[in-house]
Design an enzyme around this catalytic site. Structure first.
Site, PDB file in Angstrom:
ATOM      1  N   GLU A 184      26.469   5.449  60.376  1.00 30.14           N
ATOM      2  CA  GLU A 184      27.358   5.936  61.434  1.00 30.14           C
ATOM      3  C   GLU A 184      26.817   7.199  62.110  1.00 30.14           C
ATOM      4  O   GLU A 184      27.415   7.711  63.050  1.00 30.14           O
ATOM      5  CB  GLU A 184      28.756   6.210  60.864  1.00 30.14           C
ATOM      6  CG  GLU A 184      29.670   4.985  60.877  1.00 30.14           C
ATOM      7  CD  GLU A 184      29.223   3.856  59.967  1.00 30.14           C
ATOM      8  OE1 GLU A 184      29.003   4.122  58.779  1.00 30.14           O
ATOM      9  OE2 GLU A 184      29.074   2.728  60.440  1.00 30.14           O
ATOM     10  N   ASN A 259      25.211  -1.827  59.140  1.00 31.58           N
ATOM     11  CA  ASN A 259      25.400  -1.938  60.585  1.00 31.58           C
ATOM     12  C   ASN A 259      24.347  -1.144  61.361  1.00 31.58           C
ATOM     13  O   ASN A 259      23.616  -0.331  60.801  1.00 31.58           O
ATOM     14  CB  ASN A 259      26.788  -1.431  60.965  1.00 31.58           C
ATOM     15  CG  ASN A 259      27.018   0.002  60.499  1.00 31.58           C
ATOM     16  OD1 ASN A 259      27.339   0.226  59.334  1.00 31.58           O
ATOM     17  ND2 ASN A 259      26.816   0.962  61.378  1.00 31.58           N
ATOM     18  N   ASP A 304      30.488  -2.876  63.037  1.00 36.30           N
ATOM     19  CA  ASP A 304      30.266  -2.269  61.715  1.00 36.30           C
ATOM     20  C   ASP A 304      30.370  -3.339  60.625  1.00 36.30           C
ATOM     21  O   ASP A 304      30.800  -3.064  59.506  1.00 36.30           O
ATOM     22  CB  ASP A 304      31.286  -1.126  61.480  1.00 36.30           C
ATOM     23  CG  ASP A 304      30.984  -0.281  60.249  1.00 36.30           C
ATOM     24  OD1 ASP A 304      29.872  -0.366  59.710  1.00 36.30           O
ATOM     25  OD2 ASP A 304      31.884   0.457  59.815  1.00 36.30           O
ATOM     26  N   CYS A 607      36.881  17.450  64.122  1.00 33.83           N
ATOM     27  CA  CYS A 607      37.586  17.722  62.865  1.00 33.83           C
ATOM     28  C   CYS A 607      38.263  16.476  62.308  1.00 33.83           C
ATOM     29  O   CYS A 607      38.362  16.309  61.089  1.00 33.83           O
ATOM     30  CB  CYS A 607      38.643  18.811  63.054  1.00 33.83           C
ATOM     31  SG  CYS A 607      38.078  20.207  64.052  1.00 33.83           S
ATOM     32  N   HIS A 611      39.767  15.609  58.635  1.00 34.36           N
ATOM     33  CA  HIS A 611      41.140  16.139  58.601  1.00 34.36           C
ATOM     34  C   HIS A 611      42.055  15.225  59.398  1.00 34.36           C
ATOM     35  O   HIS A 611      41.804  14.954  60.567  1.00 34.36           O
ATOM     36  CB  HIS A 611      41.193  17.541  59.215  1.00 34.36           C
ATOM     37  CG  HIS A 611      40.429  18.560  58.439  1.00 34.36           C
ATOM     38  ND1 HIS A 611      40.913  19.129  57.283  1.00 34.36           N
ATOM     39  CD2 HIS A 611      39.206  19.126  58.643  1.00 34.36           C
ATOM     40  CE1 HIS A 611      40.031  19.995  56.814  1.00 34.36           C
ATOM     41  NE2 HIS A 611      38.975  20.004  57.611  1.00 34.36           N
ATOM     42  N   MET A 648      33.813  21.952  52.994  1.00 32.96           N
ATOM     43  CA  MET A 648      34.054  22.167  54.426  1.00 32.96           C
ATOM     44  C   MET A 648      32.756  22.711  55.010  1.00 32.96           C
ATOM     45  O   MET A 648      32.442  23.893  54.870  1.00 32.96           O
ATOM     46  CB  MET A 648      35.218  23.146  54.617  1.00 32.96           C
ATOM     47  CG  MET A 648      35.378  23.655  56.049  1.00 32.96           C
ATOM     48  SD  MET A 648      35.637  22.304  57.235  1.00 32.96           S
ATOM     49  CE  MET A 648      34.805  22.946  58.673  1.00 32.96           C
TER      50      MET A 648
END
Ligand SMILES: O=C(O)c1cc(C(=O)O)c2c(n1)C(=O)C(=O)c1cc(C(=O)O)[nH]c1-2
Ligand SMILES: [Ca+2]
Length: 679
Positions: A184, A259, A304, A607, A611, A648
């Site tokens: 990806e 993929n 995918d 983000c 998240h 993070m």
């Protein structure tokens, strides 16, 4: 008569494979059947299954609990498994006492390369060594008794790209094989083989062409299936992120290839082409890595539709002969039976509802594409969705009955092309997005849209290529499968139940509520005359938010190893989930709306891949319920990596101070608005 019994007894003593009581490799045996011949726990006594012990002392970084996907190994009384952050654990398989633990100290920044959580699917065992792959790309050989590293090698060819490793290494003779992830993000997929003795590289096979000139016939064949306009800055994709199987009979390995980068074939390779070896099964010589054959499950894949899913080796009758076959249920919804000798497609039938294709052409052996699935200039509504009809969750295969027990995902999603391509290292580079079917497109699904998304367990007759039974629907993202000669099939669920089914007819014969979502596959082993079932629990991986009906909506999402035996105890559950409400006592009361709206877009672009949006329960902390002081230290968190240990990562290469101000403005404005509404 008596000598027949004696012969059978002799057979049992001498010909029983050595692994009958242990679980020495990822898929139990080289064929990766996950079918155990243990029968102490069986249809007659399954009602007595209960809790033996658990191990809960996982390495957790910061506040964030991660998913558990590994299949534990059990060798000579010790359980070996990997957890989040690639930490390896060795436990006494009778008691759960920790014998050793190996933490490779994966840099928190590596989480930047996670499409699907910093998880690991397991380790390999051979000759007193545990071989583990780390999320940040190292292969490590550990002394199985002590956990002391023997050698460590870097498996990544290009550290400027976002490679990672989530898959379990596999042993092939005196070599150990490992692939990688990053399809990806724009990476070039490959699989590498290392000498077990010293960790030196034996061979490497790239699954897509590179920028260098083609010297071999195989690379020319690959190249000819890509457009000359291919943008190689994406590097092609084709990661081997899960299945690799060693065929001891033929001295080959079969790899499942992922993929393309980016997802839409028309963006990736404008002007067409099948794009070999994306979404393919490829056979390689185990000793040299030389190409032998391939079968591409999804030519010019745009959804995918990885073919990385579990590959299992079997034998099937065809006419009067026995054919060595491999079987696979990749994401694209078809169940494939392929001749291992030459890659010939024997049969392919849909194991779930399939809309992207109208079947497999019997002459060309290629799928017949449904043009409606193409999302160039318009949305494309597709089933299965990008998480597949079947993902990495292992299936089990009973070779006597020739039946597979398959964890199936029922889901339809709408794909859209996505122009965004501001290539910064470390960003998702799929050029597509998926969303729930809109009011405009969902009527097109008709009965294909019914009741989705959810999970079911299916028993699939491999010889007849048809469903034998299907379980009742379960919450989406149910776990991997174990089958036993005790007539049982075990599967954990996102709802926290470990279920056992009668293998013959699919009757549910036990359902133990653990309070923990289970994605991983259970194993079974026998020690001191007692049979155990063990499974790792903890929600995460590619499923970012807690699905409806899932256990972590009710109980804290915790990493656990749960072990069961007959006449066990009551299962302890994790603590109840603390209510996560949007709250902050931040004092800001005036806002720059233009800035906030830019922040909203930045949140969505950068983000939201980890998240969740406001109000959506997930295991990565919500940015709507942080302690107030964190809103004022966002810049050091995001641009200087002050919380990178917890996973993070730093984003200084794609965001700047102004961006952080915008994101902060968006979050605080949204929280302020909410507070106003409540008063
Ligand atoms: O293309 C890739 O390299 C790649 C890697 C991984 C991975 O390593 O976890 C996943 C996927 N793709 C993927 O498409 C996918 O659905 C997926 C689910 C999961 C998971 O762990 O739950 N990993 C991955
Ligand atoms: Ca992928």
């Amino acid at each position: 008569m008596r000598w027949v019994i004696a012969l059978v007894a002799l057979y049992c003593i001498f010909l029983q494979p050595a692994w009958s009581e242990d679980w020495p490799s990822y898929g139990l045996n080289p064929e990766e059947t996950r079918f155990s011949n243990l029968t102490d726990i069986n249809l007659d006594n399954i009602g007595r299954l209960g809790f033996a012990w658990s191990f809960e002392n996982f390495v957790v970084r910061g506040r964030t609990h991660r998913g558990n996907e590994a299949t534990p190994l059990m060798v000579a009384g010790t359980l070996y498994f990997s957890g989040p952050w690639s930490v390896v654990y060795a436990l006494d398989a009778r008691t759960g006492t920790l014998i050793w633990q190996y933490d490779p100290d994966v840099a928190g920044q590596a989480a930047r390369s996670a499409c699907c959580d910093v998880i690991s699917r397991g380790v390999a065992y051979t000759n007193d060594r545990i071989i583990a792959a780390t999320f940040d790309g190292y292969l490590v050989s550990l002394n199985a008794q002590t956990g002391t590293p023997v050698w460590r090698t870097d498996t990544f060819t290009d550290r400027s790209r976002n490679y990672s490793i989530t898959g379990a290494p596999r042993i092939a003779g005196d070599l150990v094989l490992i692939g990688n992830s990053g399809g990806e993000f724009g990476v070039r997929g490959y699989v590498s083989a290392y000498h077990i003795l010293d960790g030196s590289l034996a061979w490497r096979f790239y699954t897509v062409p590179g920028v260098e000139p083609d010297i071999s016939d195989v690379s020319k064949m690959m190249r000819n299936s890509w457009s000359i306009n291919t943008d190689w800055s994406y590097a092609g994709g084709g990661t081997v992120w899960d299945s690799i199987v060693y065929d001891t009979e033929m001295g080959r390995v079969y790899i499942g290839v992922g993929n393309g980068s980016p997802w839409p074939a028309w963006e990736r390779s404008p002007g067409g082409g099948d794009n070999l070896f994306l979404s393919s099964l490829v056979a390689l010589d185990a000793k040299t890595g030389a190409y032998i054959w391939h079968y591409q499950t999804t030519p010019a894949d745009s959804w995918d539709y990885t073919a990385t899913q579990q590959i299992t080796l079997a034998h099937l009758a065809e006419g009067n002969s026995h054919v060595p076959v491999l079987i696979q249920a990749p994401k694209n919804g078809y169940f494939y039976v392929i001749d291992r000798r030459n890659g010939r497609l024997i049969s392919a039938e849909p194991y779930t509802k399939v809309t992207w294709s109208k079947g497999i052409d019997p002459d060309t052996k290629r799928p017949i594409l449904n043009e409606e699935a193409i999302y160039s200039g318009k949305p494309g509504l597709v089933r299965p969705a990008h998480m597949g009809g079947h993902n990495w969750q292992p299936m089990a295969y009973n070779p006597d009955a020739q039946v597979v027990f398959l964890p199936v995902l029922e889901e339809a999603l709408e794909y859209q092309g996505y122009e965004k391509d501001r290539y910064k290292a470390g960003e998702i580079r799929v050029k597509a997005r998926v969303k729930q079917p809109s009011s405009e497109t969902s009527p097109l699904l008709g009965d294909y849209g019914e009741g989705v998304p959810h999970s079911v367990l299916k028993a699939w007759d491999v010889a007849l290529q048809k469903e034998v039974w299907s379980s009742d629907p379960m919450p989406w993202w149910a776990g991997g499968v174990l089958a036993t000669a005790g007539g049982l099939v075990f599967q954990g669920g996102a709802d926290g139940y470990l279920r056992a089914y009668n293998a013959e007819d699919g009757t549910l014969v036990a359902a133990l509520d653990t309070g923990s979502a289970i994605m991983a596959a259970p194993i079974t082993y026998r020690l001191d005359g007692e049979q155990y079932i063990a499974v790792l629990a903890g929600f995460g991986g590619g499923a970012k938010t807690f699905p409806s009906g899932s256990a972590p909506l009710q109980f804290e999402n915790r990493e656990r190893l749960l072990v069961f035996k007959l006449d066990g105890k009551q299962i302890p559950k994790p603590p109840s989930r603390a209510a996560t409400t949007s709250r902050t006592s931040h004092s800001q009361t005036s806002f720059d709306f233009r800035l906030a709206s830019r922040g909203q877009k930045l949140f969505s672009d950068h983000c939201s891949r980890c998240h969740a949006f406001k109000g959506v329960p997930a295991n990565i902390p919500s940015l709507w319920s942080m302690p107030p002081e964190l809103y004022d230290t966002l810049e050091s968190i995001v641009l200087r990596g002050s919380m990178s240990y917890a996973g993070m990562p730093m984003f200084a290469d794609s965001l700047d101070s102004e961006d952080i101000k915008a994101i902060r403005e968006y979050l605080l404005f949204d929280l302020y608005r909410e507070r106003k509404k409540q008063h």
